[in-house]
Design an enzyme around this catalytic site. Structure first.
Site, PDB file in Angstrom:
ATOM      1  N   HIS A 276      20.395   9.816  -8.897  1.00  0.00           N
ATOM      2  CA  HIS A 276      20.606   9.113  -7.624  1.00  0.00           C
ATOM      3  C   HIS A 276      20.083   7.677  -7.703  1.00  0.00           C
ATOM      4  O   HIS A 276      20.814   6.718  -7.441  1.00  0.00           O
ATOM      5  CB  HIS A 276      19.878   9.900  -6.527  1.00  0.00           C
ATOM      6  N   GLU A 277      18.825   7.533  -8.101  1.00  0.00           N
ATOM      7  CA  GLU A 277      18.222   6.198  -8.128  1.00  0.00           C
ATOM      8  C   GLU A 277      18.861   5.324  -9.212  1.00  0.00           C
ATOM      9  O   GLU A 277      18.923   4.100  -9.068  1.00  0.00           O
ATOM     10  CB  GLU A 277      16.708   6.290  -8.329  1.00  0.00           C
ATOM     11  N   HIS A 280      21.669   3.524  -7.536  1.00  0.00           N
ATOM     12  CA  HIS A 280      21.201   2.351  -6.783  1.00  0.00           C
ATOM     13  C   HIS A 280      20.893   1.185  -7.730  1.00  0.00           C
ATOM     14  O   HIS A 280      21.311   0.050  -7.506  1.00  0.00           O
ATOM     15  CB  HIS A 280      19.921   2.699  -6.010  1.00  0.00           C
ATOM     16  N   GLU A 306      24.492   3.525  -0.802  1.00  0.00           N
ATOM     17  CA  GLU A 306      24.319   4.976  -0.887  1.00  0.00           C
ATOM     18  C   GLU A 306      25.527   5.629  -1.559  1.00  0.00           C
ATOM     19  O   GLU A 306      25.397   6.696  -2.168  1.00  0.00           O
ATOM     20  CB  GLU A 306      24.088   5.535   0.526  1.00  0.00           C
TER      21      GLU A 306
END
Lengths: 509, 509
Positions: A276-277, A280, A306
């Site tokens: 997930h990160e 980003h 997101e």
């Protein structure tokens, strides 16, 4: 000048005007680049605060960040900046866009005067501090005392009447370009269809899907997570992986800092957070260098941000073809995990179960948690709901959407999130808008690369990064979010792909 | 007012003046505290740069630090500050002292105009960059091309003629209160006596004292070094230990960051560096809180700062009584080190041998390296020596002081240090002034605590910290360095204690 043709005189004037404007642009760019240098400092001081700083540093750090934040606010609010922006325009679309984004940032700062910034910061700190105890103690009344002030202050921004509704003014801080009408439409659709999907899933899988529990050393997990990041294209010459209480991603050009957290008993949670990160961080490191330090060069909005993290986590990492490639790497790093095949890991990751806590919710039920918050915070800010009425409406909506009651249970109900404590209203929708956009973008990628599953099965992810780089990252804030989506996928945000994705992943074995 | 006695009128005027001055003081304090918040940011951005930052972050970090440094310089150079300081004085000695230190910091900033700061920074970077290659390649001529500019710029500060000699102006940046006359006197004494001590030591120990070599894992060493810090009174709630290429110490109130470096083959080097940096950090964390952010609240000068680090390293950690306590702890953490007794460790640590490289020199020969540099840089800045003549004079002095020739060997001669590359002239003397002060302070402590050896043998170090806290740390910059030493030890800097210490430790078995 006698004898000189009128056109030449006009051309001369035009030339002078152009030079003035180019000077103005240069001054403006330098001013915003100066602000960006302060932002750089704040960014890494905050990272350090969450990842490295010993407790004794808290007071000094808070003071330094407050001083830099004040300087930043002063630089944005200086009347000279407003005058210069008012005098400057360009017929070159990208230059004009850059000016528009500068003006937007200036106006957002000016609309919250220094005293209001301070009052919000104080009220937010007090409310958040109190909340840490009140949540544990199920103390809604105690929380309400502070929270009333937070809501009142959130409704005092001077810009509120420039927007269709007061809530749209706050939404604009995080979801720029995606207003409450659009979000409402998409959420209404999700609210109708997701309960059916939940029903189908639960009917098919009455058996409870097990978690992948065992004992996995943190050191082994660290190496495994770093390996995942490399496969996803993260460059450790241009960033770091560390540990923090809550995973997050921050940084600046060439230096993306992502964090994850490790549990000895569950190796999968950290991998999801890391993927997930990494999404980003990839967006941030992929922003075009030519606009560094300018508002036009920032990531577009949180609904797109997101979408990048959820694309990396839910669409890419959890794709069965990618897990087929990655499972042997898990086995290599974590001997205890060798008992589970790729299929078993996919199966375990596809667990669906209505639950109270948003951050622990699965991908299918998660949007209902967000819709509930969106509907409540919208009314709160627009003034059609009073803070003291939140528990009742929370309970009613939880019963309606997920069949669970939170009556008298504030801890697992309306006191569970940190977001509202410091007044971050308008942030929640970006989670589900991100999920919708992620599925839509991934569907477009799979159309452009029909062999995508074969590539992922070999651990190749570059084609995805390249596609996102061209279609999302490289555009930064030069277009509105919906324009970016239309150019990338052929249409505006549309929940079809997300709903198909949920059906495909969760109702089939 | 009719009928009012003259005294009352005077008192009223006096009262008004007092209020104006208190307002001025308040404004001045706030201004310097604002500068301190920027310093906080620069401090931790630099720490991060050396300890955490990936290579990709270099460019953005340099820009941000440059911007903050410019802001800091502008705040110190604003004419309003000069006017306010000129108008304000106090008959309260500490307040007046605070004003004097503010004015000193302002004048130092003003004396180096922004363009000169920039020129020095550029020339320094170029010279340092080049030096990294030139040193390796023994390329004095290549180095000289950049170095001429560095020396020329160092001599352009506008404050030079306010000091007895130009060199004293640079010395004042690091050794405030200890001028070149005082340093010269002390160094002349050392230059006379140390060669005799070296002769005695080498005569007694013709045998080469061995290094403590073996194989020690970094993780074990880390735990051992953290343990040493705890015993020396370091509070890990108020600081950290990390690893960097060169050990250093930095930080702010409540958050001291020290670094060390580990070698797998030699566990003792890291322990020395850790004890040393713990001394620096203890001084900083011991500065009085009431002057936070004000110039009067800073550590006095580098001659005192280095005295704290050397006191912790050479006087405390290497005291045979402390090593008697600490050796079992070494054995506990490093099984391979169990072959050496406390006596053997003391003996190995007391190795003396004239050598080329300052940073590898032992405690006895080290001052001669410093004296050589002091004598050369003084002439360089005062204009009685040209940069191109350095190699010849370096060789002559090395032969005279240590009996070693550096002819044609620049790598191990005048190109070995980084300090001159960026123009940090005036820093070197603080190393040996620190050693002198450390021995003098420790002698005073042992007079005050006759049972000091028994205490150290039990690992008790608090009495030393408390003494230093009262006599050095707590005074910050409220007195000159020599006043602090007189109050603490009864006399000004005097090399007697240092020379006795060297004789005691190195000539006896």
């Amino acid at each position: 000048m006698p004898g000189q043709p009128a056109d030449a005189v006009f051309l001369h004037i035009h030339q002078q005007q152009r030079e003035t404007i180019m000077n103005h642009l240069d001054t403006l760019n330098k001013h915003f680049q100066k602000i960006a240098q302060i932002d750089h400092a704040i960014t890494f001081l905050q990272w350090d605060q969450l990842v490295m700083m010993p407790p004794g540093g808290s007071r000094g750090r808070a003071q330094s960040i407050a001083e830099l934040t004040t300087m930043r606010h002063e630089l944005l609010c200086t009347p000279l900046l407003g005058e210069l922006l008012a005098e400057t325009e360009s017929d070159e679309p990208l230059l004009q866009r850059s000016l528009t984004e500068m003006e937007r940032e200036r106006r957002q700062a000016v609309s919250v005067p220094a005293e209001l910034v301070r009052a919000q910061s104080l009220a937010g700190s007090a409310c958040e501090q109190g909340w840490r105890v009140q949540r544990r103690e199920n103390d809604w009344q105690g929380f309400l005392e502070n929270f009333n002030e937070v809501v009142a202050l959130a409704r005092q921004s001077q810009a509120l009447d420039e927007y269709p509704t007061p809530y749209d003014a706050l939404l604009d801080l995080y979801c720029r370009g995606d207003d409450s009408t659009r979000i409402q439409q998409i959420f209404t659709r999700l609210k109708t269809e997701i309960p059916n999907i939940i029903g189908e899933v639960l009917e098919k899988h009455a058996d409870q899907r097990a978690h992948l529990l065992g004992s996995f050393t943190i050191d082994d997990q660290k190496r495994l997570n770093a390996r995942l990041m490399e496969i996803l294209g993260f460059d450790f010459e241009r960033g770091r992986l560390d540990v923090s209480l809550h995973p997050f991603s921050t940084g600046a050009r060439g230096d993306q800092r992502i964090t994850t957290r490790f549990r000895e008993t569950d190796f999968f949670e950290a991998l999801l957070a890391t993927a997930h990160e990494t999404g980003h961080a990839s967006y941030e490191n992929g922003l075009p260098e030519r606009w560094d330090g300018l508002p036009i060069g920032s990531a577009r909005n949180m609904c797109l941000h997101e979408s990048q993290s959820l694309l990396f986590e839910k669409q890419l990492f959890l794709a069965p073809s990618f897990l087929a490639y990655f499972t042997p790497i898990i086995h290599e790093h974590l001997p205890q995990a060798r008992q589970w095949s790729a299929e078993q890991i996919c199966f375990a990751a596809a667990r669906v179960e209505p639950s109270y806590i948003r951050v622990e919710a699965d991908e299918v039920t998660y949007p209902l948690h967000i819709i509930l918050r969106f509907e409540i915070e919208k009314e709160l800010i627009n003034g059609t709901l009073r803070p003291e009425d939140i528990p009742e409406i929370w309970d009613a909506k939880m019963q309606e959407y997920l069949g669970l009651s939170t009556k008298d249970n504030y801890t697992d109900g309306c006191l569970q999130d940190i977001h509202w404590t410091d007044g971050s209203f308008g942030y929640f929708p970006s989670y589900t808008m991100g999920a919708v956009n992620a599925a839509q973008l991934f569907a477009a990628i799979t159309r452009d690369f029909p062999d995508w599953q074969a590539s992922l099965r070999q651990g190749q992810t570059t084609f995805i990064r390249d596609w996102l780089g061209r279609n999302i990252w490289n555009k930064a804030s030069s277009l509105d979010s919906q324009e970016i989506l239309i150019q990338a996928t052929g249409e505006e945000s549309n929940p079809d792909s997300f709903l198909s994705h949920l059906r495909r992943r969760y109702t089939l074995d």
